[in-house]
Design an enzyme around this catalytic site. Structure first.
Site, PDB file in Angstrom:
ATOM      1  N   ASP A 112     -13.550  -3.825 -17.201  1.00 38.83           N
ATOM      2  CA  ASP A 112     -13.705  -2.419 -16.811  1.00 38.83           C
ATOM      3  C   ASP A 112     -12.364  -1.722 -16.639  1.00 38.83           C
ATOM      4  O   ASP A 112     -11.337  -2.359 -16.365  1.00 38.83           O
ATOM      5  CB  ASP A 112     -14.464  -2.313 -15.490  1.00 38.83           C
ATOM      6  CG  ASP A 112     -15.966  -2.443 -15.684  1.00 38.83           C
ATOM      7  OD1 ASP A 112     -16.386  -2.749 -16.818  1.00 38.83           O
ATOM      8  OD2 ASP A 112     -16.708  -2.264 -14.696  1.00 38.83           O
ATOM      9  N   HIS A 264     -11.355  -7.018 -14.718  1.00 37.77           N
ATOM     10  CA  HIS A 264     -10.722  -5.697 -14.889  1.00 37.77           C
ATOM     11  C   HIS A 264      -9.429  -5.862 -15.682  1.00 37.77           C
ATOM     12  O   HIS A 264      -8.625  -6.748 -15.381  1.00 37.77           O
ATOM     13  CB  HIS A 264     -10.406  -5.054 -13.534  1.00 37.77           C
ATOM     14  CG  HIS A 264     -11.630  -4.683 -12.747  1.00 37.77           C
ATOM     15  ND1 HIS A 264     -12.324  -5.611 -11.986  1.00 37.77           N
ATOM     16  CD2 HIS A 264     -12.294  -3.502 -12.605  1.00 37.77           C
ATOM     17  CE1 HIS A 264     -13.352  -5.010 -11.402  1.00 37.77           C
ATOM     18  NE2 HIS A 264     -13.356  -3.730 -11.758  1.00 37.77           N
TER      19      HIS A 264
END
Length: 760
Positions: A112, A264
């Protein structure tokens, strides 16, 4: 040329109802105005382009319009139970909410918040090394800023999805905002990699059991548009930076179950993620896991009758690969977005550097002006200061006049009260409003009227010099009013034989209006404070047309007033420097002039001034290589004028632009305090200038508004002038409309005190 006698009757006004044909100058001015309109538009377009670039950059960097709210603990009564208990992949084939689970021993590796120029390439390198695909949910603003990374990501075989454009919690946003967030991200993907995607992950989402009544309508709406929403089974919590071992542990599913795992690749310092990722991949492969993408899972799964899924053949309707080739308007709009962002990415940092340079230059200029102005004032006002023996000989005052019927009487009557012996030469430059007749009818002693066909102000001044009887000539405008002692003060520096010209102290007489007050501040601070500085540096760039005195010998030596530029006063001043003459400033010689009374008139005047100054600087560019004392202007004055009158004014409004930018996108309070600090410095300088000129401080109350409005107009004028110069335009002299409201200030008759301007 003839010198007419004074008539015995006043001039006859034109008959009513008759329309006077426009003069040659008026027709030329009309044509010039028509030619300038496109350049005004171009200047405005440049400002608009800069504004758009700043807004785009701020939107990308600061997520303007978004907020950091994250909804928690809301009810989920409207969400179907099979969705809350379902797998991490949610789609709506045929309008039916359907979830898909990741098969056992299978990992969907998702990332993400990217792309990030530091961390994402390292993630891609690891994935390529281990031949593992990833599914990246990208923030549109980051995609538009780093399109090359996204292109590499897709070419490597990874999958991408939408993670909104500005990373906001969509459950708080309107439907229009949700649509805009998705569409802008799709455009960014199209421009970066030539694709669009059907995958979506909402910011701040986790497992499907976290869907609530506020977010569910968002997923339903996106599902109707063909999007597949992707959640997670396992969260590495790498954003907490708990340590490499913890990240690996938390990302590992239990009991050989399949999982959609969250990492991430952006959004902060991700060194632990980079270190943990290869260890995690090796661990999962050692346990017999395989890695796939969201589309890979969907191709190998099909929904059951209950809405849950199990293993099954691929090919179920609606379960297609996520990427689609961008075509048509989407592709070109996307490329335009990426190109615009690239421009913003280059422009804003460059402007930031320019702002620092301009800020240092502006602060340095203020400091230099204060120091030198104080020194100039103390030097010139010492009791023992003297230019030499008093200059008492008569002086020729030249008044060029073109259609000055409103002002000429006040001008001549003020000269008639002079305490210094003068002759007054009114050169009528083809006036059509009876200016010459009014001057003759007044019957003032020592006034001669010289008529000529309309040829422009430089020609009128040269004609006046030819008719002058005395060695010292004072030049003024036809709308200017002198105090009784003005001429006497103005000519005293000529006691020094090296002085070839003297600049007087021009004052705004019509300062009762807002525009007049702004110009009054500008004249006192921006012009006269500057002249004190330039005087001490011996590189005065301009003798104001409203009040200046010259040795007739010096004027003739440099060829008189030239019409090569629209700033004949700057032109001849530089020419005198180059001829070896000294040019000085006499603060006590005051003249009251009528400043433009409207924004349109002000624009015309300042446009001519700035463009004419550029012409004069270009004409005398070889002064940079002049040697000896006559080269001082080229060595000192030319660089200062270019820096302070061309470069700095063009970029000075960046202070205001970046203030607004920072208030909206960065830190409102800090930006406001910084702007107020700069304003305070300017107020200090202005207050000191007002003190030196013995002006009333109340006008300084207008200064904050002046900085917000007036300075921006001057910026546009200068940009307009630069555009005209760069496009090879030719600007003609444009006559300003006068009202004749400026007269000798009350209480100054026979004195040297300053006043506030009055009606003559």
């Amino acid at each position: 040329m003839t010198t007419p006698t004074t008539p015995s009757t006043p001039p006859t006004p034109p008959a009513r109802g008759r329309r006077r044909a426009p003069s040659r100058m008026e027709r030329a001015a009309g044509r010039a105005a028509a030619l300038q309109r496109p350049r005004v538009l171009l200047a405005l377009l440049l400002l608009l382009a800069l504004t758009c670039v700043m807004l785009l950059d701020g939107y990308l960097r600061a997520e303007v319009g978004g907020d950091q709210r994250v909804r928690t603990g809301a009810s989920a009564g409207d969400v179907p139970d099979d969705v809350l208990d379902g797998g991490p992949i949610l789609s709506f084939p045929g309008g039916q909410a359907t979830t898909v689970s990741v098969p056992d021993k299978t990992i969907v590796l998702t990332f993400d918040d990217g792309p990030d120029p530091t961390w994402t390439p390292q993630v891609l390198e690891i994935l390529e090394k281990y031949d593992v695909p990833g599914t990246f949910f990208l923030v549109g603003s980051m995609v538009s800023r780093h399109p090359g990374i996204v292109r590499d990501m897709v070419e490597q075989g990874n999958e991408v999805g939408v993670h909104t454009f500005t990373h906001v919690d969509l459950s708080y946003q309107s439907q229009a905002r949700v649509t805009r967030e998705i569409e802008q991200t799709q455009l960014a993907l199209a421009g970066a990699a030539g694709i669009t995607t059907t995958l979506f992950r909402a910011p701040y989402s986790s497992e499907t059991n976290a869907i609530d009544n506020y977010s569910w309508p968002v997923y339903e709406s996106l599902g109707e548009d063909g999007y597949t929403s992707v959640f997670i089974d396992t969260d590495s919590d790498d954003w907490k930076r708990p340590g490499v071992s913890k990240i690996v542990e938390w990302a590992t599913p239990e009991d050989d179950e399949g999982a959609s795992v969250l990492f991430h690749d952006a959004g902060g310092e991700r060194s632990q993620t980079i270190e943990a990722l290869p260890k995690y991949i090796e661990k999962m492969k050692a346990k017999g896991y395989t890695f796939t993408t969201v589309s890979g899972v969907m191709a190998d799964q099909q929904p059951t009758d209950t809405g849950r899924t199990g293993a099954g053949p691929a090919g179920e309707q609606g379960l297609q690969a996520a990427h689609h080739e961008a075509t048509g308007a989407t592709l070109y709009e996307g490329k335009a977005l990426v190109a615009a962002v690239a421009v913003a990415e280059w422009t804003v940092p460059a402007l930031s550097v320019g702002l620092v340079i301009v800020g240092v230059a502006v602060m340095g200029r203020f400091a230099m002006m204060l120091v030198l102005a104080r020194r100039h004032h103390r030097q010139r006002n010492r009791r023992r200061f003297s230019w030499g023996p008093p200059v008492t000989g008569p002086v020729s005052v030249i008044v060029p006049a073109y259609n000055e019927k409103e002002c000429i009487e006040a001008t001549l009557r003020s000269l008639a009260r002079s305490t210094h012996p003068i002759e007054i030469i009114v050169v009528d430059d083809g006036s059509t409003d009876g200016t010459a007749e009014i001057a003759e009818f007044l019957g003032l002693p020592g006034v001669r009227v010289v008529r000529q066909a309309n040829a422009g102000k430089p020609a009128a001044l040269n004609n006046g010099v030819r008719h002058a009887r005395y060695d010292l000539v004072v030049m003024m405008d036809g709308d200017t009013v002198f105090e009784p002692d003005t001429v006497r003060h103005l000519v005293q520096p000529f006691a020094d034989p090296s002085v070839g010209a003297v600049a007087g102290n021009a004052k705004v007489g019509n300062r009762r209006t807002l525009i007049g007050a702004w110009q009054h501040i500008e004249y006192v601070m921006g012009f006269n404070l500057d002249r004190r500085m330039y005087d001490l540096l011996r590189c005065m760039p301009t003798i104001p047309g409203a009040i200046g005195a010259f040795r007739r010998e010096a004027v003739l030596q440099v060829g008189g007033m030239s019409d090569d530029t629209l700033a004949e006063d700057t032109d001849i001043t530089i020419a005198l420097h180059r001829a070896g003459w000294r040019v000085v400033y006499e603060e006590h010689a005051r003249a009251w002039t009528e400043a433009p009374g409207s924004l349109g008139q002000l624009w015309s005047q300042r446009y001519r001034w700035s463009y004419g100054t550029m012409q004069a600087l270009w004409k005398h560019r070889r002064s940079l290589t002049d040697k000896g004392p006559s080269g001082r202007f080229g060595r000192v004055g030319m660089p200062l004028v270019v820096l302070f009158q061309v470069v700095t004014p063009v970029f000075a409004p960046l202070i205001d632009v970046f203030t607004v930018y920072s208030m909206v996108f960065v830190d409102f309070r800090a930006a406001l305090l910084a702007w107020l600090a700069v304003l305070a410095v300017q107020l200090v300088c202005a207050a000191y200038a007002f003190r030196l000129d013995r002006e009333k401080y109340r006008y300084l109350l207008m200064m904050p508004l002046q900085q917000l409005a007036y300075r921006q107009m001057m910026y546009l004028v200068l940009i307009h002038s630069c555009v005209t110069a760069l496009t090879g335009g030719r600007l003609r002299w444009q006559k300003l409309k006068r009202t004749g409201e400026v007269g000798t200030p009350a209480g100054t008759a026979g004195t040297t005190g300053t006043g506030t301007g009055g009606t003559g």
